[in-house]
Design a protein around this motif. Structure first.
Motif, PDB file in Angstrom:
ATOM      1  N   SER A  64      46.502  16.175  25.640  1.00  0.00           N
ATOM      2  CA  SER A  64      46.414  15.473  26.929  1.00  0.00           C
ATOM      3  C   SER A  64      45.001  15.679  27.497  1.00  0.00           C
ATOM      4  O   SER A  64      44.227  16.491  26.971  1.00  0.00           O
ATOM      5  CB  SER A  64      47.471  16.002  27.888  1.00  0.00           C
ATOM      6  N   GLY A  65      44.709  14.953  28.559  1.00  0.00           N
ATOM      7  CA  GLY A  65      43.351  14.963  29.122  1.00  0.00           C
ATOM      8  C   GLY A  65      42.857  16.360  29.441  1.00  0.00           C
ATOM      9  O   GLY A  65      41.708  16.708  29.152  1.00  0.00           O
ATOM     10  N   ASP A  66      43.738  17.185  30.020  1.00  0.00           N
ATOM     11  CA  ASP A  66      43.297  18.555  30.302  1.00  0.00           C
ATOM     12  C   ASP A  66      43.984  19.531  29.351  1.00  0.00           C
ATOM     13  O   ASP A  66      44.233  20.686  29.681  1.00  0.00           O
ATOM     14  CB  ASP A  66      43.564  18.924  31.767  1.00  0.00           C
ATOM     15  N   GLY A  67      44.277  19.040  28.151  1.00  0.00           N
ATOM     16  CA  GLY A  67      44.934  19.863  27.129  1.00  0.00           C
ATOM     17  C   GLY A  67      43.968  20.803  26.444  1.00  0.00           C
ATOM     18  O   GLY A  67      42.751  20.787  26.691  1.00  0.00           O
ATOM     19  N   LEU A  68      44.502  21.612  25.552  1.00  0.00           N
ATOM     20  CA  LEU A  68      43.722  22.675  24.911  1.00  0.00           C
ATOM     21  C   LEU A  68      42.528  22.132  24.124  1.00  0.00           C
ATOM     22  O   LEU A  68      41.415  22.645  24.223  1.00  0.00           O
ATOM     23  CB  LEU A  68      44.658  23.477  23.996  1.00  0.00           C
ATOM     24  N   VAL A  69      42.776  21.064  23.349  1.00  0.00           N
ATOM     25  CA  VAL A  69      41.713  20.533  22.492  1.00  0.00           C
ATOM     26  C   VAL A  69      40.551  20.021  23.341  1.00  0.00           C
ATOM     27  O   VAL A  69      39.375  20.324  23.068  1.00  0.00           O
ATOM     28  CB  VAL A  69      42.265  19.414  21.579  1.00  0.00           C
ATOM     29  N   SER A  70      40.869  19.267  24.385  1.00  0.00           N
ATOM     30  CA  SER A  70      39.805  18.733  25.244  1.00  0.00           C
ATOM     31  C   SER A  70      39.073  19.860  25.960  1.00  0.00           C
ATOM     32  O   SER A  70      37.856  19.804  26.149  1.00  0.00           O
ATOM     33  CB  SER A  70      40.393  17.758  26.266  1.00  0.00           C
ATOM     34  N   ARG A  71      39.797  20.878  26.342  1.00  0.00           N
ATOM     35  CA  ARG A  71      39.142  22.008  27.021  1.00  0.00           C
ATOM     36  C   ARG A  71      38.188  22.729  26.080  1.00  0.00           C
ATOM     37  O   ARG A  71      37.098  23.125  26.470  1.00  0.00           O
ATOM     38  CB  ARG A  71      40.193  22.996  27.529  1.00  0.00           C
ATOM     39  N   LEU A  72      38.617  22.889  24.828  1.00  0.00           N
ATOM     40  CA  LEU A  72      37.743  23.553  23.857  1.00  0.00           C
ATOM     41  C   LEU A  72      36.498  22.715  23.577  1.00  0.00           C
ATOM     42  O   LEU A  72      35.406  23.245  23.407  1.00  0.00           O
ATOM     43  CB  LEU A  72      38.513  23.797  22.548  1.00  0.00           C
ATOM     44  N   LEU A  73      36.693  21.394  23.547  1.00  0.00           N
ATOM     45  CA  LEU A  73      35.559  20.515  23.255  1.00  0.00           C
ATOM     46  C   LEU A  73      34.628  20.366  24.457  1.00  0.00           C
ATOM     47  O   LEU A  73      33.455  20.024  24.301  1.00  0.00           O
ATOM     48  CB  LEU A  73      36.064  19.135  22.823  1.00  0.00           C
ATOM     49  N   GLY A  74      35.147  20.612  25.630  1.00  0.00           N
ATOM     50  CA  GLY A  74      34.325  20.510  26.851  1.00  0.00           C
ATOM     51  C   GLY A  74      33.747  19.120  27.017  1.00  0.00           C
ATOM     52  O   GLY A  74      34.481  18.118  26.956  1.00  0.00           O
ATOM     53  N   PRO A  75      32.431  19.018  27.171  1.00  0.00           N
ATOM     54  CA  PRO A  75      31.814  17.692  27.386  1.00  0.00           C
ATOM     55  C   PRO A  75      31.938  16.770  26.168  1.00  0.00           C
ATOM     56  O   PRO A  75      31.728  15.561  26.278  1.00  0.00           O
ATOM     57  CB  PRO A  75      30.349  18.025  27.685  1.00  0.00           C
ATOM     58  N   LEU A  76      32.266  17.332  25.017  1.00  0.00           N
ATOM     59  CA  LEU A  76      32.398  16.496  23.808  1.00  0.00           C
ATOM     60  C   LEU A  76      33.770  15.815  23.723  1.00  0.00           C
ATOM     61  O   LEU A  76      34.009  14.978  22.857  1.00  0.00           O
ATOM     62  CB  LEU A  76      32.199  17.357  22.557  1.00  0.00           C
ATOM     63  N   ALA A  77      34.668  16.177  24.626  1.00  0.00           N
ATOM     64  CA  ALA A  77      36.021  15.578  24.611  1.00  0.00           C
ATOM     65  C   ALA A  77      35.930  14.086  24.921  1.00  0.00           C
ATOM     66  O   ALA A  77      35.088  13.660  25.720  1.00  0.00           O
ATOM     67  CB  ALA A  77      36.899  16.274  25.648  1.00  0.00           C
ATOM     68  N   PRO A  78      36.758  13.301  24.248  1.00  0.00           N
ATOM     69  CA  PRO A  78      36.660  11.847  24.458  1.00  0.00           C
ATOM     70  C   PRO A  78      37.093  11.428  25.859  1.00  0.00           C
ATOM     71  O   PRO A  78      37.932  12.077  26.472  1.00  0.00           O
ATOM     72  CB  PRO A  78      37.628  11.288  23.411  1.00  0.00           C
ATOM     73  N   ASP A  79      36.527  10.353  26.326  1.00  0.00           N
ATOM     74  CA  ASP A  79      36.895   9.795  27.629  1.00  0.00           C
ATOM     75  C   ASP A  79      37.032   8.276  27.461  1.00  0.00           C
ATOM     76  O   ASP A  79      36.055   7.622  27.116  1.00  0.00           O
ATOM     77  CB  ASP A  79      35.798  10.105  28.651  1.00  0.00           C
ATOM     78  N   PRO A  80      38.223   7.678  27.664  1.00  0.00           N
ATOM     79  CA  PRO A  80      39.479   8.300  28.074  1.00  0.00           C
ATOM     80  C   PRO A  80      40.011   9.290  27.027  1.00  0.00           C
ATOM     81  O   PRO A  80      39.633   9.207  25.857  1.00  0.00           O
ATOM     82  CB  PRO A  80      40.423   7.117  28.208  1.00  0.00           C
ATOM     83  N   PRO A  81      40.894  10.207  27.470  1.00  0.00           N
ATOM     84  CA  PRO A  81      41.410  11.237  26.561  1.00  0.00           C
ATOM     85  C   PRO A  81      42.153  10.665  25.352  1.00  0.00           C
ATOM     86  O   PRO A  81      42.517   9.494  25.331  1.00  0.00           O
ATOM     87  CB  PRO A  81      42.371  12.030  27.446  1.00  0.00           C
ATOM     88  N   TRP A  82      42.419  11.513  24.405  1.00  0.00           N
ATOM     89  CA  TRP A  82      42.970  11.146  23.096  1.00  0.00           C
ATOM     90  C   TRP A  82      44.107  10.119  23.149  1.00  0.00           C
ATOM     91  O   TRP A  82      44.038   9.079  22.498  1.00  0.00           O
ATOM     92  CB  TRP A  82      43.519  12.401  22.410  1.00  0.00           C
ATOM     93  N   LEU A  83      45.138  10.449  23.907  1.00  0.00           N
ATOM     94  CA  LEU A  83      46.355   9.644  23.815  1.00  0.00           C
ATOM     95  C   LEU A  83      46.316   8.369  24.654  1.00  0.00           C
ATOM     96  O   LEU A  83      47.216   7.533  24.558  1.00  0.00           O
ATOM     97  CB  LEU A  83      47.580  10.487  24.209  1.00  0.00           C
ATOM     98  N   VAL A  84      45.294   8.208  25.482  1.00  0.00           N
ATOM     99  CA  VAL A  84      45.146   6.942  26.207  1.00  0.00           C
ATOM    100  C   VAL A  84      43.838   6.259  25.803  1.00  0.00           C
ATOM    101  O   VAL A  84      43.339   5.388  26.494  1.00  0.00           O
ATOM    102  CB  VAL A  84      45.198   7.130  27.747  1.00  0.00           C
ATOM    103  N   ASN A  85      43.320   6.688  24.665  1.00  0.00           N
ATOM    104  CA  ASN A  85      42.095   6.091  24.142  1.00  0.00           C
ATOM    105  C   ASN A  85      42.473   5.122  23.032  1.00  0.00           C
ATOM    106  O   ASN A  85      43.124   5.503  22.056  1.00  0.00           O
ATOM    107  CB  ASN A  85      41.199   7.216  23.596  1.00  0.00           C
ATOM    108  N   GLU A  86      42.054   3.870  23.179  1.00  0.00           N
ATOM    109  CA  GLU A  86      42.487   2.834  22.223  1.00  0.00           C
ATOM    110  C   GLU A  86      42.106   3.143  20.784  1.00  0.00           C
ATOM    111  O   GLU A  86      42.810   2.767  19.859  1.00  0.00           O
ATOM    112  CB  GLU A  86      41.873   1.491  22.620  1.00  0.00           C
ATOM    113  N   SER A  87      40.969   3.813  20.602  1.00  0.00           N
ATOM    114  CA  SER A  87      40.520   4.088  19.229  1.00  0.00           C
ATOM    115  C   SER A  87      41.159   5.345  18.653  1.00  0.00           C
ATOM    116  O   SER A  87      41.189   5.519  17.440  1.00  0.00           O
ATOM    117  CB  SER A  87      39.001   4.265  19.199  1.00  0.00           C
ATOM    118  N   LEU A  88      41.613   6.234  19.521  1.00  0.00           N
ATOM    119  CA  LEU A  88      42.056   7.543  19.036  1.00  0.00           C
ATOM    120  C   LEU A  88      43.568   7.757  19.044  1.00  0.00           C
ATOM    121  O   LEU A  88      44.075   8.640  18.344  1.00  0.00           O
ATOM    122  CB  LEU A  88      41.393   8.652  19.875  1.00  0.00           C
ATOM    123  N   ALA A  89      44.283   6.977  19.853  1.00  0.00           N
ATOM    124  CA  ALA A  89      45.727   7.229  19.998  1.00  0.00           C
ATOM    125  C   ALA A  89      46.452   7.145  18.653  1.00  0.00           C
ATOM    126  O   ALA A  89      47.228   8.045  18.298  1.00  0.00           O
ATOM    127  CB  ALA A  89      46.325   6.242  20.993  1.00  0.00           C
TER     128      ALA A  89
END
Lengths: 320, 435
Positions: A161-186
């Protein structure tokens, strides 16, 4: 069942059944209808009934529904369900949501099946060589497979999720929009999730297959100077080819039936249908929207596509 | 596959297909005479209640009272069986022919589908049916009339949605918590920016940004009802929302998402209760849920020009009662339906659940209740200006088409919202025109 073993009664090869007619002799009607061992039919009957009731009848009904202007109605309701030929198929194919769902599932298979095959094989080989805590590792890989998707999806939501563990670890490198609401990444996230979840089962298939690869081949390869990687490519991979064919076909079939993961992980195939699947669209059309006729047409198209892909897989993977 | 296996599988499929075709092709006599007799038949009946604990308590008390006075017409109540949604469970029960006599959780959006399935009894079939409904609900009942002019549902109770806000978080953001500027779109946006920029809350408001067909009832539709003074999504078989009102509502929400004042990712718990969002679009049920946990206030949904509360419409979020055709003792079912929607029972429902019975005289019928619980008065007042989902064929598909275009353009920011609304309207016009 006949046998070619010589029983010693007479000169020629004996037949296993004394009353079998000679080749070319006319068989009785009962024998023609029920075969030489009618009792066998009795044993097979429960499964045949099960097959007819659970698989064949619904399939036949789906085909019937797909050719009619059909909707579910109360038993005593006076309703008309006229034959409409291929109209439901035309409507399904013309629907951009349906087309997108089929495109999605093809992308899903392209990502999911290779990951599944490669990881399952590598992990199976690794597990096969593990001496310590072998059972622990096997169980560890198998646990996600036997755990309900509904339960493990919560873990993946926590991770992606947007503030999930993976995005937190990636910090600024986390995708925006987050993984599960990102058209390319979901969809890729779902493909990886499904591969991870099913890995345990496919590892077991490969572990069984690895027992059948003759040890002598490894010894020969070693004598010829082949290293571990070379042995893996030259002995293991061809040795488990039948298992690979099975893994590919099973992964394709289960992948084509994708439903729970997009339904739960991306809230019904979002964002904007980027992770929807044909089965999800079937559910929406057939159950939510009351159009089982179009849903059935989608189902029949899906069955045909899966059959075609499975046949191609078999041709490619099972040839000698 | 061997030839014998192939033959066996082929034969099995052929037999199954033939059986299927035979079963499906069989005629249906409709049972017209039985249907006539059922209308007046008296005897035991079964009813389904929603899973809301307060409603279950109301239902059980109501049934107990009925049963005490009608030993020969016993009512058995149970919660609606578990399923993904009540609509799916009811739809399956209609098809199976085992629907109960009454369901006190019938979504108006599902009624056209149930009607098409032949699952509902029109209340007009009872000699006093129409008159009873009109006397209780007045003009509101018109919104629930089907395309054939009949009433297939008893308008029962509504949950008019309004903006709930967290006074503590608004104060933290430097907003006047007792009189927050939330009337116009500009005010709402400015307040939302303050909330997010001050980090008082992660989101100003957090409606579910997901693709389920019903989600538009809690973001676009209430604001559209308010902006248009009570227009439905579809009127006279045509989509209405491609006008300036629809576009301004879509643009408002698109700005909320673009500026991340409303997140595009679903919150898996209750964002308002968890303090993640400073506002929420909710019905009167929220009073009991958030009552002691959050210091809350309530205002009508915003409009572009800032209409007064007395002029503002919203979505009703009503649940009605359906009388199902599988019922053998429909005479009793109709009497129970009238009993359960009487002034006394409506008062008990209001008292136990805080949900608003769809009565014309709601505020005047229960003065003591509203005097004792003034927090519900605002919702009661709003209940007189609500908009229902349109009662048209393919209702669910229409909402799904709308939602698909809305999520793509407004939430995901793909393309122009005005164009997306036109695309949705073209598809909806076709669907609304079908029978």
């Amino acid at each position: 069942m006949t046998t070619t073993a010589d029983t010693g009664r007479g000169g020629g090869p004996a037949r296993g059944h004394d009353h079998d007619p000679a080749p070319g002799a006319p068989r009785s009607l009962v024998s023609r209808l029920l075969g030489r061992q009618p009792l066998g039919i009795l044993f097979a009957l429960p499964y045949a009934v099960y097959l007819a009731a659970i698989f064949a009848y619904p399939l036949g009904l789906a085909v019937y529904i797909s050719f009619h202007d059909y909707f579910f109605a109360a038993p005593r309701a006076r309703v008309s369900r006229p034959f409409v030929g291929l109209q439901n198929y035309a409507d399904a194919i013309a629907d951009p949501d349906v087309r997108q769902a089929f495109r999605n599932v093809l992308v899903f298979l392209v990502i999911n099946v290779p990951i599944t095959v490669v990881l399952a094989l590598l992990l199976a080989v690794a597990l096969n060589t593990v001496v310590q805590a072998r059972t622990f590792f096997r169980v560890a890989y198998y646990v996600p497979y036997v755990t309900a998707s509904v339960a493990v999806v919560a873990v993946w939501l926590f991770l992606f999720s947007g503030d999930g563990l993976v995005s937190r670890l990636l910090g600024p490198l986390a995708p925006d929009p987050p993984w599960l609401v990102n058209e390319s990444l979901a969809l890729p996230v779902i493909a990886v999730f499904v591969a991870w979840k099913q890995l345990g089962f496919f590892i077991l298939l490969y572990l069984a297959a690895l027992q059948n690869v003759p040890k002598e081949l490894y010894e020969s390869a070693s004598v010829d100077g082949a290293g571990r990687w070379r042995s893996f490519l030259a002995v293991t991979v061809p040795g488990v080819r039948p298992a690979t064919a099975l893994v590919v076909i099973l992964a394709t079939i289960t992948g084509a039936n994708l439903f729970t993961e997009p339904y739960l992980l991306t809230n019904g195939g979002g964002p904007d249908g980027a992770s929807s699947s044909p089965v999800l669209v079937m559910y929406q059309k057939g159950i939510e929207q009351g159009n089982p006729d179009i849903a059935s047409a989608i189902g029949v198209i899906l069955v045909i596509l899966v059959l075609v892909i499975s046949l191609i897989n078999r041709r490619l993977l099972e040839r000698d | 596959m061997t030839s014998r296996t192939r033959t066996t599988v082929g034969a099995t499929l052929t037999v199954a297909l033939a059986a299927t075709l035979a079963a499906c092709g069989s005629g249906d006599d409709g049972g017209g005479a039985d249907a006539e007799a059922a209308l007046t038949a008296k005897g035991p009946i079964t009813i389904w209640l929603s899973n809301n604990p307060d409603e279950v308590a109301w239902g059980k008390a109501m049934v107990e009272k009925w049963n005490a006075a009608h030993s020969d017409q016993k009512v058995t109540a149970q919660e609606i069986p578990a399923g993904k949604s009540s609509e799916e469970v009811i739809g399956a029960a209609i098809t199976a022919g085992n629907a109960p006599c009454l369901v006190y959780n019938t979504s108006p959006a599902a009624v056209p589908q149930f009607q098409k399935q032949g699952g509902l009894v029109p209340l007009d079939d009872f000699s006093d049916g129409k008159a009873y409904v009109e006397a209780r609900s007045g003009k509101t009942a018109e919104q629930y009339t089907s395309s054939d002019g009949k009433l297939y549902q008893m308008p029962w109770k509504s949950n008019p949605v309004m903006i709930f806000y967290n006074k503590t978080l608004l104060a933290k953001a430097g907003v006047d918590a007792d009189n927050p500027p939330l009337k116009t779109y500009d005010e709402f946006l400015a307040t939302s920016r303050k909330i997010v920029q001050s980090k008082a809350a992660q989101a100003a408001i957090w409606p579910a940004p997901t693709s389920e067909f019903f989600q538009s009832w809690f973001d676009f539709y209430p604001l559209y009802a308010a902006e248009t003074g009570g227009k439905q999504l579809v009127e006279d078989g045509k989509a209405t929302f491609t006008d300036a009102a629809g576009t301004s509502v879509a643009d408002f929400w698109a700005t909320m998402y673009k500026e991340k004042l409303a997140p595009a990712e679903k919150y898996t718990a209750d964002s308002f209760a968890d303090g993640k969002a400073a506002m929420a679009i909710v019905g009167p049920w929220a009073v009991a849920v958030y009552g002691d946990k959050v210091k809350w206030g309530v205002v009508p949904v915003p409009t572009s020009t800032g209409k007064s509360a007395a002029e503002t419409y919203t979505f009703s979020d009503a649940k009605n009662v359906g009388l199902y055709s599988a019922c053998e003792n429909q005479g009793t079912a109709w009497e129970v339906l009238k009993f359960s929607t009487s002034k006394e029972q409506d008062g008990d429902l209001l008292d136990r659940t805080g949900q608003m019975p769809l009565r014309t005289d709601l505020a005047s019928a229960y003065p003591d209740y509203f005097a004792k619980k003034p927090e519900y008065k605002t919702f009661a007042d709003q209940a007189s200006r609500t908009v229902e989902v349109p009662n048209v064929p393919n209702s669910v598909e229409i909402w799904q088409d709308f939602r698909d275009q809305y999520t793509a353009s407004v939430i995901s920011g793909k393309g122009n919202p005005a164009d997306a609304l036109k695309t949705a309207a073209a598809s909806i016009d076709k669907l609304a025109g079908q029978q």
